[in-house]
Design a protein around this motif. Structure first.
Motif, PDB file in Angstrom:
ATOM      1  N   GLU A  47      16.467   7.814  -1.148  1.00 16.33           N
ATOM      2  CA  GLU A  47      15.441   7.850  -2.193  1.00 16.33           C
ATOM      3  C   GLU A  47      14.234   8.690  -1.795  1.00 16.33           C
ATOM      4  O   GLU A  47      13.365   8.963  -2.625  1.00 16.33           O
ATOM      5  CB  GLU A  47      14.994   6.428  -2.544  1.00 16.33           C
ATOM      6  CG  GLU A  47      14.207   5.711  -1.457  1.00 16.33           C
ATOM      7  CD  GLU A  47      15.082   5.014  -0.424  1.00 16.33           C
ATOM      8  OE1 GLU A  47      14.553   4.162   0.312  1.00 16.33           O
ATOM      9  OE2 GLU A  47      16.286   5.336  -0.371  1.00 16.33           O
ATOM     10  N   LEU A  48      14.168   9.082  -0.507  1.00 19.90           N
ATOM     11  CA  LEU A  48      13.038   9.878  -0.031  1.00 19.90           C
ATOM     12  C   LEU A  48      13.477  11.338   0.087  1.00 19.90           C
ATOM     13  O   LEU A  48      14.280  11.687   0.959  1.00 19.90           O
ATOM     14  CB  LEU A  48      12.542   9.357   1.330  1.00 19.90           C
ATOM     15  CG  LEU A  48      12.041   7.908   1.347  1.00 19.90           C
ATOM     16  CD1 LEU A  48      11.611   7.507   2.754  1.00 19.90           C
ATOM     17  CD2 LEU A  48      10.888   7.718   0.359  1.00 19.90           C
ATOM     18  N   GLN A  49      12.985  12.186  -0.809  1.00 22.75           N
ATOM     19  CA  GLN A  49      13.378  13.588  -0.847  1.00 22.75           C
ATOM     20  C   GLN A  49      12.125  14.451  -1.003  1.00 22.75           C
ATOM     21  O   GLN A  49      11.177  14.069  -1.687  1.00 22.75           O
ATOM     22  CB  GLN A  49      14.327  13.853  -2.027  1.00 22.75           C
ATOM     23  CG  GLN A  49      15.599  13.027  -2.020  1.00 22.75           C
ATOM     24  CD  GLN A  49      16.606  13.521  -0.999  1.00 22.75           C
ATOM     25  OE1 GLN A  49      16.589  14.684  -0.608  1.00 22.75           O
ATOM     26  NE2 GLN A  49      17.500  12.637  -0.559  1.00 22.75           N
ATOM     27  N   GLY A  50      12.151  15.637  -0.364  1.00 24.35           N
ATOM     28  CA  GLY A  50      11.077  16.596  -0.550  1.00 24.35           C
ATOM     29  C   GLY A  50      10.094  16.618   0.615  1.00 24.35           C
ATOM     30  O   GLY A  50      10.068  15.737   1.470  1.00 24.35           O
ATOM     31  N   GLY A  74       9.110  23.718  -0.108  1.00 27.55           N
ATOM     32  CA  GLY A  74      10.211  24.296  -0.887  1.00 27.55           C
ATOM     33  C   GLY A  74      11.567  24.115  -0.254  1.00 27.55           C
ATOM     34  O   GLY A  74      12.573  24.547  -0.836  1.00 27.55           O
ATOM     35  N   GLN A  75      11.648  23.508   0.923  1.00 29.73           N
ATOM     36  CA  GLN A  75      12.923  23.293   1.591  1.00 29.73           C
ATOM     37  C   GLN A  75      13.555  21.971   1.150  1.00 29.73           C
ATOM     38  O   GLN A  75      12.846  21.054   0.710  1.00 29.73           O
ATOM     39  CB  GLN A  75      12.711  23.267   3.114  1.00 29.73           C
ATOM     40  CG  GLN A  75      12.133  24.546   3.695  1.00 29.73           C
ATOM     41  CD  GLN A  75      13.121  25.693   3.609  1.00 29.73           C
ATOM     42  OE1 GLN A  75      14.320  25.517   3.829  1.00 29.73           O
ATOM     43  NE2 GLN A  75      12.626  26.876   3.261  1.00 29.73           N
ATOM     44  N   VAL A 110       0.849  -1.195   0.000  1.00 32.73           N
ATOM     45  CA  VAL A 110       0.000   0.000   0.000  1.00 32.73           C
ATOM     46  C   VAL A 110       0.878   1.236   0.000  1.00 32.73           C
ATOM     47  O   VAL A 110       1.880   1.301   0.730  1.00 32.73           O
ATOM     48  CB  VAL A 110      -0.933   0.016   1.231  1.00 32.73           C
ATOM     49  CG1 VAL A 110      -1.767   1.292   1.246  1.00 32.73           C
ATOM     50  CG2 VAL A 110      -1.826  -1.213   1.239  1.00 32.73           C
ATOM     51  N   THR A 111       0.522   2.231  -0.816  1.00 36.06           N
ATOM     52  CA  THR A 111       1.255   3.488  -0.858  1.00 36.06           C
ATOM     53  C   THR A 111       0.623   4.482   0.103  1.00 36.06           C
ATOM     54  O   THR A 111      -0.593   4.710   0.075  1.00 36.06           O
ATOM     55  CB  THR A 111       1.247   4.073  -2.280  1.00 36.06           C
ATOM     56  OG1 THR A 111       1.871   3.136  -3.164  1.00 36.06           O
ATOM     57  CG2 THR A 111       2.017   5.389  -2.324  1.00 36.06           C
ATOM     58  N   VAL A 112       1.444   5.072   0.958  1.00 39.60           N
ATOM     59  CA  VAL A 112       0.962   6.001   1.978  1.00 39.60           C
ATOM     60  C   VAL A 112       1.621   7.371   1.763  1.00 39.60           C
ATOM     61  O   VAL A 112       2.857   7.459   1.722  1.00 39.60           O
ATOM     62  CB  VAL A 112       1.287   5.491   3.390  1.00 39.60           C
ATOM     63  CG1 VAL A 112       0.817   6.481   4.454  1.00 39.60           C
ATOM     64  CG2 VAL A 112       0.655   4.125   3.618  1.00 39.60           C
ATOM     65  N   PRO A 113       0.831   8.453   1.626  1.00 40.67           N
ATOM     66  CA  PRO A 113       1.415   9.794   1.488  1.00 40.67           C
ATOM     67  C   PRO A 113       1.808  10.365   2.853  1.00 40.67           C
ATOM     68  O   PRO A 113       1.070  10.234   3.831  1.00 40.67           O
ATOM     69  CB  PRO A 113       0.282  10.599   0.855  1.00 40.67           C
ATOM     70  CG  PRO A 113      -0.967   9.912   1.323  1.00 40.67           C
ATOM     71  CD  PRO A 113      -0.636   8.461   1.448  1.00 40.67           C
ATOM     72  N   ILE A 114       2.978  10.985   2.915  1.00 39.68           N
ATOM     73  CA  ILE A 114       3.479  11.588   4.148  1.00 39.68           C
ATOM     74  C   ILE A 114       3.994  12.983   3.840  1.00 39.68           C
ATOM     75  O   ILE A 114       4.621  13.219   2.801  1.00 39.68           O
ATOM     76  CB  ILE A 114       4.608  10.739   4.772  1.00 39.68           C
ATOM     77  CG1 ILE A 114       4.072   9.365   5.187  1.00 39.68           C
ATOM     78  CG2 ILE A 114       5.224  11.432   5.973  1.00 39.68           C
ATOM     79  CD1 ILE A 114       5.146   8.460   5.750  1.00 39.68           C
ATOM     80  N   SER A 115       3.755  13.909   4.774  1.00 47.05           N
ATOM     81  CA  SER A 115       4.214  15.289   4.594  1.00 47.05           C
ATOM     82  C   SER A 115       5.000  15.736   5.815  1.00 47.05           C
ATOM     83  O   SER A 115       4.660  15.398   6.954  1.00 47.05           O
ATOM     84  CB  SER A 115       3.027  16.221   4.371  1.00 47.05           C
ATOM     85  OG  SER A 115       3.449  17.575   4.359  1.00 47.05           O
ATOM     86  N   CYS A 116       6.050  16.514   5.570  1.00 50.83           N
ATOM     87  CA  CYS A 116       6.823  17.091   6.672  1.00 50.83           C
ATOM     88  C   CYS A 116       6.077  18.261   7.289  1.00 50.83           C
ATOM     89  O   CYS A 116       6.214  18.539   8.473  1.00 50.83           O
ATOM     90  CB  CYS A 116       8.193  17.533   6.163  1.00 50.83           C
ATOM     91  SG  CYS A 116       9.345  18.047   7.474  1.00 50.83           S
ATOM     92  N   GLY A 154      18.545  18.079   5.540  1.00 51.22           N
ATOM     93  CA  GLY A 154      19.840  17.451   5.351  1.00 51.22           C
ATOM     94  C   GLY A 154      19.951  16.199   6.200  1.00 51.22           C
ATOM     95  O   GLY A 154      19.296  16.063   7.234  1.00 51.22           O
ATOM     96  N   PRO A 155      20.788  15.228   5.792  1.00 49.89           N
ATOM     97  CA  PRO A 155      20.920  13.941   6.485  1.00 49.89           C
ATOM     98  C   PRO A 155      21.306  14.064   7.955  1.00 49.89           C
ATOM     99  O   PRO A 155      20.929  13.230   8.774  1.00 49.89           O
ATOM    100  CB  PRO A 155      22.019  13.223   5.684  1.00 49.89           C
ATOM    101  CG  PRO A 155      21.976  13.846   4.328  1.00 49.89           C
ATOM    102  CD  PRO A 155      21.614  15.288   4.577  1.00 49.89           C
ATOM    103  N   GLU A 156      22.065  15.105   8.315  1.00 50.15           N
ATOM    104  CA  GLU A 156      22.511  15.270   9.692  1.00 50.15           C
ATOM    105  C   GLU A 156      21.708  16.322  10.455  1.00 50.15           C
ATOM    106  O   GLU A 156      22.043  16.667  11.589  1.00 50.15           O
ATOM    107  CB  GLU A 156      24.001  15.645   9.715  1.00 50.15           C
ATOM    108  CG  GLU A 156      24.914  14.671   8.979  1.00 50.15           C
ATOM    109  CD  GLU A 156      24.783  13.245   9.505  1.00 50.15           C
ATOM    110  OE1 GLU A 156      24.615  13.076  10.728  1.00 50.15           O
ATOM    111  OE2 GLU A 156      24.856  12.308   8.685  1.00 50.15           O
TER     112      GLU A 156
END
Length: 301
Positions: free
Chosen positions: A43-46, A29-30, A17-23, A66-68
């Protein structure tokens, strides 16, 4: 549970199942990156992403600049089986009690609920607890070890209950979510505490008091007492009895049976017929009598 997405499925082997997630809109735009359970996912960006969930592969998704970077927000993806819920996290206490056991020693509003985790689900945690009576909130606080909770109900003890208390408890193990519910009247879970000052006097006359935690006046909140006499060496729950009776008085005279026996007494709300409390007992062994309430206390002969 604003940060929790519950994926309800009908079978363990469900299709992905595909689940949409938002920050969050604040980070539109960040250069948002994502971690799943603390591990960076390149692979997860935006700000808005789509994650694929299969079997029990839920997770805690956190977004970062950023990763850190420090976590900006999170979304917990959990899986719940429906429609039968197929519970495995908690153990059932019996068909008459279900998974959650609640009790209270009086009508003052506070009651305690407990549950037992399955042996292979020791990492279980409580996600959410919700209590209500007639659309009014019942406040509940989960114990630090997660084995139960204490709740406060504002219902007046002198008023006849018209509505049940309803409880919902959501628990999770890894990312498996299970919901448990219970509904009851307080009068059905009131279990009187042990009876203090059990003593023997005048040969065969046993006396005791109402529990200190019981409601007053006792003329309004009356108790019924069950008395039993069992053979010496037997427990109060033994099916073989010498005597079995009930009384509303706080004393009971035992006809001469023998010099060795066990006297047992416990209490129940006289007007509701609710649960019986725990047994108190007095061991009569020739000229020595020992009270179960205090091993240093000798019942007077």
């Amino acid at each position: 549970m604003d940060n929790v997405v519950v994926l309800r499925v009908r079978d363990i082997d469900y299709d992905p199942v595909t689940v949409p997630i938002s920050c969050g809109d604040a980070f539109r735009g960040q250069p948002v990156t994502w971690k799943k359970d603390g591990v960076h996912k390149s692979e997860l960006q935006g700000n808005h992403i789509q994650v694929t969930v299969a079997e029990w592969d839920g997770g805690n998704y956190t977004c970062h600049l950023g990763p850190e970077g420090a976590p900006l927000n999170y979304t917990l993806v959990m899986i719940q089986l429906e429609p039968d819920n197929r519970t495995v996290i908690l153990e059932q206490r019996g068909h008459d009690q279900g998974y959650i056991h609640c009790s209270t020693p009086n009508y003052r509003g506070s009651f305690h609920c407990s549950w037992s985790r399955s042996e292979d689900r020791s990492n279980t945690a409580v996600l959410l607890v919700r209590g209500q009576r007639n659309q009014e909130s019942v406040s509940c606080e989960v114990h630090p070890d997660g084995s139960g909770m204490t709740c406060e109900d504002s219902n007046c003890p002198y008023k006849e209950e018209q509505h049940r208390v309803t409880l919902e408890v959501y628990m999770y193990s890894v990312f498996r979510l299970e919901g448990y519910s219970k509904a009851f009247y307080i009068r059905d879970i009131v279990t009187p505490a042990r009876l203090p000052h059990l003593q023997l006097s005048k040969g065969n006359l046993f006396k005791w008091n109402y529990p200190e935690s019981w409601e007053r006046p006792c003329s309004f909140f009356s108790l019924l007492f069950q008395v039993k006499v069992v053979h010496n060496g037997h427990t109060c729950d033994h099916h073989e009895t010498i005597l079995n009776d009930t009384t509303s008085k706080t004393q009971y005279e035992v006809s001469t049976i023998s010099k060795r026996y066990v006297f047992c007494v416990r209490a129940q709300d006289k007007h509701t017929g609710g649960p019986w409390g725990h047994w108190n007992h007095c061991i009569v062994n020739r000229e020595i009598v020992q009270s179960s309430m205090n091993h240093d206390f000798i019942c007077g002969l």
